[in-house]
Design an enzyme around this catalytic site. Sequence first.
Site, PDB file in Angstrom:
ATOM      1  N   ILE A  12       0.750  -1.136  -0.042  1.00  0.00           N
ATOM      2  CA  ILE A  12      -0.043  -0.063  -0.049  1.00  0.00           C
ATOM      3  C   ILE A  12       0.962   1.287   0.058  1.00  0.00           C
ATOM      4  O   ILE A  12       0.599   2.158  -0.724  1.00  0.00           O
ATOM      5  CB  ILE A  12      -1.059  -0.109   1.276  1.00  0.00           C
ATOM      6  CG1 ILE A  12      -2.008  -1.169   1.131  1.00  0.00           C
ATOM      7  CG2 ILE A  12      -1.884   1.330   1.348  1.00  0.00           C
ATOM      8  CD1 ILE A  12      -2.738  -1.601   2.360  1.00  0.00           C
ATOM      9  N   ASP A  51      13.934   0.837  11.423  1.00  0.00           N
ATOM     10  CA  ASP A  51      12.948   0.002  12.118  1.00  0.00           C
ATOM     11  C   ASP A  51      12.188   1.049  12.982  1.00  0.00           C
ATOM     12  O   ASP A  51      12.744   1.723  13.724  1.00  0.00           O
ATOM     13  CB  ASP A  51      13.751  -1.051  13.079  1.00  0.00           C
ATOM     14  CG  ASP A  51      12.620  -1.979  13.648  1.00  0.00           C
ATOM     15  OD1 ASP A  51      11.557  -1.798  13.860  1.00  0.00           O
ATOM     16  OD2 ASP A  51      13.106  -3.000  13.984  1.00  0.00           O
ATOM     17  N   ILE A  52      10.826   1.108  13.050  1.00  0.00           N
ATOM     18  CA  ILE A  52      10.044   1.947  13.694  1.00  0.00           C
ATOM     19  C   ILE A  52       9.958   1.699  15.018  1.00  0.00           C
ATOM     20  O   ILE A  52       9.878   2.529  16.065  1.00  0.00           O
ATOM     21  CB  ILE A  52       8.592   2.271  13.397  1.00  0.00           C
ATOM     22  CG1 ILE A  52       7.751   0.648  13.324  1.00  0.00           C
ATOM     23  CG2 ILE A  52       8.508   2.648  12.076  1.00  0.00           C
ATOM     24  CD1 ILE A  52       6.439   0.804  13.330  1.00  0.00           C
ATOM     25  N   GLN A  76       3.715  -4.956  11.552  1.00  0.00           N
ATOM     26  CA  GLN A  76       3.591  -6.267  11.287  1.00  0.00           C
ATOM     27  C   GLN A  76       2.250  -6.457  10.932  1.00  0.00           C
ATOM     28  O   GLN A  76       1.203  -6.308  11.727  1.00  0.00           O
ATOM     29  CB  GLN A  76       3.940  -6.993  12.613  1.00  0.00           C
ATOM     30  CG  GLN A  76       4.276  -8.460  12.605  1.00  0.00           C
ATOM     31  CD  GLN A  76       2.786  -9.067  12.281  1.00  0.00           C
ATOM     32  OE1 GLN A  76       2.941  -9.698  11.262  1.00  0.00           O
ATOM     33  NE2 GLN A  76       1.960  -9.276  12.962  1.00  0.00           N
ATOM     34  N   TYR A 143      -2.979  -9.103  16.463  1.00  0.00           N
ATOM     35  CA  TYR A 143      -3.165  -7.736  15.256  1.00  0.00           C
ATOM     36  C   TYR A 143      -4.227  -6.968  15.433  1.00  0.00           C
ATOM     37  O   TYR A 143      -4.016  -5.632  15.508  1.00  0.00           O
ATOM     38  CB  TYR A 143      -3.092  -8.568  14.179  1.00  0.00           C
ATOM     39  CG  TYR A 143      -3.096  -7.646  12.622  1.00  0.00           C
ATOM     40  CD1 TYR A 143      -1.878  -6.614  12.454  1.00  0.00           C
ATOM     41  CD2 TYR A 143      -4.318  -7.493  12.173  1.00  0.00           C
ATOM     42  CE1 TYR A 143      -2.328  -5.898  11.418  1.00  0.00           C
ATOM     43  CE2 TYR A 143      -4.448  -6.537  11.015  1.00  0.00           C
ATOM     44  CZ  TYR A 143      -3.407  -5.934  10.702  1.00  0.00           C
ATOM     45  OH  TYR A 143      -3.488  -4.981   9.566  1.00  0.00           O
TER      46      TYR A 143
HETATM   47  N1  LIG Z   1      -3.224  -5.352   2.739  1.00  0.00           N
HETATM   48  C1  LIG Z   1      -4.459  -5.464   3.693  1.00  0.00           C
HETATM   49  O1  LIG Z   1      -5.502  -5.818   3.131  1.00  0.00           O
HETATM   50  C2  LIG Z   1      -4.642  -4.411   4.741  1.00  0.00           C
HETATM   51  C3  LIG Z   1      -5.818  -4.359   5.517  1.00  0.00           C
HETATM   52  C4  LIG Z   1      -6.182  -3.662   6.652  1.00  0.00           C
HETATM   53  C5  LIG Z   1      -5.096  -2.967   7.080  1.00  0.00           C
HETATM   54  N2  LIG Z   1      -3.725  -2.925   6.420  1.00  0.00           N
HETATM   55  C6  LIG Z   1      -2.614  -2.104   6.787  1.00  0.00           C
HETATM   56  O2  LIG Z   1      -2.219  -1.489   5.898  1.00  0.00           O
HETATM   57  C7  LIG Z   1      -0.622  -1.211   6.376  1.00  0.00           C
HETATM   58  C8  LIG Z   1       0.047  -1.632   4.797  1.00  0.00           C
HETATM   59  O3  LIG Z   1       0.008  -2.847   4.784  1.00  0.00           O
HETATM   60  P1  LIG Z   1       0.369  -3.632   3.369  1.00  0.00           P
HETATM   61  O4  LIG Z   1      -0.661  -4.551   2.909  1.00  0.00           O
HETATM   62  O5  LIG Z   1       0.913  -2.682   2.345  1.00  0.00           O
HETATM   63  O6  LIG Z   1       1.567  -4.545   3.917  1.00  0.00           O
HETATM   64  P2  LIG Z   1       3.176  -4.661   3.702  1.00  0.00           P
HETATM   65  O7  LIG Z   1       3.845  -5.584   4.480  1.00  0.00           O
HETATM   66  O8  LIG Z   1       3.196  -4.967   2.095  1.00  0.00           O
HETATM   67  O9  LIG Z   1       3.777  -3.385   4.012  1.00  0.00           O
HETATM   68  C9  LIG Z   1       4.257  -2.848   5.229  1.00  0.00           C
HETATM   69  C10 LIG Z   1       5.665  -2.497   5.247  1.00  0.00           C
HETATM   70  O10 LIG Z   1       6.020  -2.046   6.585  1.00  0.00           O
HETATM   71  C11 LIG Z   1       7.431  -2.215   6.814  1.00  0.00           C
HETATM   72  N3  LIG Z   1       7.683  -2.674   8.140  1.00  0.00           N
HETATM   73  C12 LIG Z   1       7.130  -3.969   8.712  1.00  0.00           C
HETATM   74  N4  LIG Z   1       7.822  -3.761   9.821  1.00  0.00           N
HETATM   75  C13 LIG Z   1       8.582  -2.423   9.997  1.00  0.00           C
HETATM   76  C14 LIG Z   1       9.439  -1.971  11.049  1.00  0.00           C
HETATM   77  N5  LIG Z   1       9.453  -2.471  12.218  1.00  0.00           N
HETATM   78  N6  LIG Z   1       9.784  -0.747  10.750  1.00  0.00           N
HETATM   79  C15 LIG Z   1       9.755  -0.307   9.567  1.00  0.00           C
HETATM   80  N7  LIG Z   1       8.943  -0.617   8.498  1.00  0.00           N
HETATM   81  C16 LIG Z   1       8.586  -2.053   8.894  1.00  0.00           C
HETATM   82  C17 LIG Z   1       7.633  -3.651   5.796  1.00  0.00           C
HETATM   83  O11 LIG Z   1       8.955  -3.784   5.360  1.00  0.00           O
HETATM   84  C18 LIG Z   1       6.737  -3.155   4.565  1.00  0.00           C
HETATM   85  O12 LIG Z   1       7.463  -2.692   3.527  1.00  0.00           O
HETATM   86  C19 LIG Z   1      -0.226  -2.327   7.368  1.00  0.00           C
HETATM   87  O13 LIG Z   1      -0.283  -1.203   8.598  1.00  0.00           O
HETATM   88  C20 LIG Z   1      -1.436  -3.029   7.607  1.00  0.00           C
HETATM   89  O14 LIG Z   1      -1.633  -3.492   8.760  1.00  0.00           O
HETATM   90  C21 LIG Z   1      -3.726  -3.688   5.252  1.00  0.00           C
END
Ligand SMILES: NC(=O)c1ccc[n+]([C@@H]2O[C@H](COP(=O)([O-])OP(=O)(O)OC[C@H]3O[C@@H](n4cnc5c(N)ncnc54)[C@H](O)[C@@H]3O)[C@@H](O)[C@H]2O)c1
Length: 315
Positions: A12, A51-52, A76, A143
């Site tokens: 995203i 890392d956040i 995560q 989560y």
């Molecule tokens: N994809 C979905 O259907 C969905 C639905 C609801 C909510 N979300 C939320 O949307 C957001 C983006 O999701 P996504 O699908 O793009 O997931 P994704 O895993 O593709 O992206 C998450 C990113 O966060 C980074 N990340 C993880 N831990 C980290 C840390 N400790 N420090 C820095 N960076 C870190 C990862 O490397 C990754 O690039 C997330 O917060 C997820 O919980 C996603």
Amino acid sequence: MRLLITGGAGFIGSNLADQALDAGWKVAVLDDLSSGRRENVPSAAEFHQVDIQDADAVEQAFAAFKPTAVSHQAAQASVAISVREPQKDASINIIGSINVMQSCVRHKVAHLVFASTGGAIYGEVPDGTRASIATIPMPLSPYACSKFAVEKYLDCFRHEHGLNFTVLRYANVYGPRQDPHGEAGVVAIFCNRMLANEPVSVFARTTVGDPGCVRDYVFIADVVKANMAALQGQIPDRVLNVGTGRETNTLQLAEHIRTTLASKSEIRYGDRRAGDVERSLLDADRLAELLGPTVTVDEGLRITAEWFRQRAAKA
Ligand SMILES: NC(=O)c1ccc[n+]([C@@H]2O[C@H](COP(=O)([O-])OP(=O)(O)OC[C@H]3O[C@@H](n4cnc5c(N)ncnc54)[C@H](O)[C@@H]3O)[C@@H](O)[C@H]2O)c1
């Protein structure tokens, strides 16, 4: 606009980075690359591998880029991992988010958008109903608990420090660049397997052989659009469901992708998976009222399947 996107190397966040750059904004990505990919980060964006959970490193990235707005996507994002490793989930999703919020306050960021989950926060959504933001959250996984906790921390930070934010509760997001491990990972899994004509599994909603769990699948373009609008202060609501309000079960999804890809994959039926919510569906009327109609599943899956086809052809 100077937009910092945490998690901007992920599905995203990277799609949002592309759109923000197209709009002429300055963009920085903060990501530890734990699930994201460096090649997802557009070359025009500044990149901070951070890392956040590391408050000092987050603070340094903010000091270097001086964002005026932040979209906090880093997380995560796997329900299954959160069940296996709840401490890790809480550390990244709660402590990491607090670090981001504190830097937003220190640097007087005008607007923070938080990626929450409409797919998981409401728990089971009974047949015939849709979860609206008036529905009381019933998180059933660590989560979902961590996302709900951050929503509450945001209220505190607004109260204590005047932090201006929008919570976007995404349904199950799908589209180009999605990873098989995310909340709507099934779309990526089905596309990959069906392109190879391999069998796919429909896990049971309750009994093996049923059409599987019900989800609200929202296309990435609508999620990016909601982020862009929120970052520009065009969403007056503090919490917004980002979904379609339309339900699709796993079997319908499988049949749809199989037809779109003209695949010969066999559809098999599996057991119920631990932790799966049976039915999740959002009331997304307010989103449509603010931003217009969302992309249909037909259209979104066509674009997504085509993207996976092209990627497979290049591999
Ligand atoms: N994809 C979905 O259907 C969905 C639905 C609801 C909510 N979300 C939320 O949307 C957001 C983006 O999701 P996504 O699908 O793009 O997931 P994704 O895993 O593709 O992206 C998450 C990113 O966060 C980074 N990340 C993880 N831990 C980290 C840390 N400790 N420090 C820095 N960076 C870190 C990862 O490397 C990754 O690039 C997330 O917060 C997820 O919980 C996603």
